[in-house]
Design a protein around this motif. Structure first.
Motif, PDB file in Angstrom:
ATOM      1  N   GLY A   1      -7.583   0.545   4.583  1.00  0.00           N
ATOM      2  CA  GLY A   1      -6.702   0.030   3.532  1.00  0.00           C
ATOM      3  C   GLY A   1      -7.470  -0.730   2.459  1.00  0.00           C
ATOM      4  O   GLY A   1      -7.189  -0.591   1.266  1.00  0.00           O
TER       5      GLY A   1
ATOM      6  N   LEU B   1      -1.032   0.701   9.066  1.00  0.00           N
ATOM      7  CA  LEU B   1      -0.889  -0.748   8.939  1.00  0.00           C
ATOM      8  C   LEU B   1       0.413  -1.242   9.564  1.00  0.00           C
ATOM      9  O   LEU B   1       0.468  -2.351  10.096  1.00  0.00           O
ATOM     10  CB  LEU B   1      -0.957  -1.174   7.473  1.00  0.00           C
TER      11      LEU B   1
ATOM     12  N   VAL C   1      -2.454   5.615   5.373  1.00  0.00           N
ATOM     13  CA  VAL C   1      -3.041   4.358   5.853  1.00  0.00           C
ATOM     14  C   VAL C   1      -1.972   3.284   6.000  1.00  0.00           C
ATOM     15  O   VAL C   1      -2.012   2.490   6.945  1.00  0.00           O
ATOM     16  CB  VAL C   1      -4.183   3.906   4.915  1.00  0.00           C
ATOM     17  N   SER C   2      -1.005   3.258   5.110  1.00  0.00           N
ATOM     18  CA  SER C   2       0.056   2.247   5.224  1.00  0.00           C
ATOM     19  C   SER C   2       0.858   2.434   6.504  1.00  0.00           C
ATOM     20  O   SER C   2       1.305   1.454   7.113  1.00  0.00           O
ATOM     21  CB  SER C   2       0.972   2.274   4.002  1.00  0.00           C
TER      22      SER C   2
ATOM     23  N   ALA D   1      -3.317   6.708   0.799  1.00  0.00           N
ATOM     24  CA  ALA D   1      -2.754   5.356   0.862  1.00  0.00           C
ATOM     25  C   ALA D   1      -1.462   5.326   1.677  1.00  0.00           C
ATOM     26  O   ALA D   1      -1.237   4.396   2.463  1.00  0.00           O
ATOM     27  CB  ALA D   1      -2.501   4.820  -0.549  1.00  0.00           C
TER      28      ALA D   1
ATOM     29  N   LEU E   1       0.833  -1.203   0.000  1.00  0.00           N
ATOM     30  CA  LEU E   1       0.000   0.000   0.000  1.00  0.00           C
ATOM     31  C   LEU E   1       0.869   1.256   0.000  1.00  0.00           C
ATOM     32  O   LEU E   1       0.542   2.248  -0.660  1.00  0.00           O
ATOM     33  CB  LEU E   1      -0.957   0.005   1.194  1.00  0.00           C
TER      34      LEU E   1
END
Length: 149
Positions: free
Chosen positions: A93, A82, A78-79, A75, A28
Motif C-alpha cells: 500500500g 488492508l 491492495v486495499s 490499489a 486506498l
C-alpha cells in the motif's frame, strides 16, 4: 473490574491502529477506483484532458490512461488486503500510494486540480500506513520489550 493504566493505553493504541488501517484501506480503495475511472477516461477519449505544450514529461494520453488504470486496479486489490490487516498489503500500500503520487505528479499538466487532490490523498494513505508501530502494538503490554519505547 477496572483496567490498569497499561491495559487502557494498550486498548487505546489498538483502537488507533485499527482506525488508521481502516482509514488507509478505505482511502486506498477510493484512490484506486478514481484512478480506474481516470484511466478509462484517458483511454476512451483523449480530449477530456487539458494538453500543455512544451512539458518535459509529455506522453501520449492513452499511455497515461493505461498507467492510471493499472495503478487503480492494483490499489483496489491492495486495499482488500488492508481490510484483512495483512502485512504484505501494508507494505504494498505504501509503495502503490508512492507510485500514485509519482504518476499524478507527471500528469499534472493534463489534469492539474485532480492530480493535486490525488497526491494529497495518497500522502495521507502513506502516513496512515506508516505511523503505527504494529510490531509492538498487538502484543500484550507485559510481553513488549522496553527497548525503543
Amino acid at each position: 473490574m477496572t483496567a490498569t493504566p497499561t491495559q487502557a493505553a494498550y486498548t487505546a493504541r489498538q483502537g488507533w491502529a485499527t482506525g488508521l488501517t481502516a482509514f488507509a484501506a478505505v482511502m486506498l480503495l477510493l484512490v484506486g477506483l478514481l484512478d480506474i475511472f481516470r484511466g478509462i477516461m484517458a483511454i476512451a477519449e483523449d480530449d477530456v484532458f487539458l494538453t500543455t505544450s512544451n512539458y518535459v514529461f509529455e506522453f501520449d494520453l492513452t499511455g497515461w490512461g493505461w498507467v492510471h488504470l493499472v495503478l487503480g486496479v492494483v490499489a483496489v486489490i491492495v486495499s482488500m488486503g488492508l481490510f484483512k490487516t495483512a502485512t504484505w498489503a501494508r507494505v504494498t500500500g505504501v509503495a502503490i500510494a508512492g507510485l500514485v503520487i509519482i504518476a499524478n505528479f507527471l500528469s499534472l499538466p493534463y489534469y492539474p486540480v485532480w492530480s493535486v487532490v490525488m497526491i494529497t490523498i495518497s500522502g495521507f494513505i502513506i502516513w496512515a500506513l506508516c505511523v503505527v508501530d504494529r510490531g509492538n502494538l498487538f502484543r500484550p503490554p507485559e510481553e513488549r520489550s522496553t527497548r525503543g519505547m
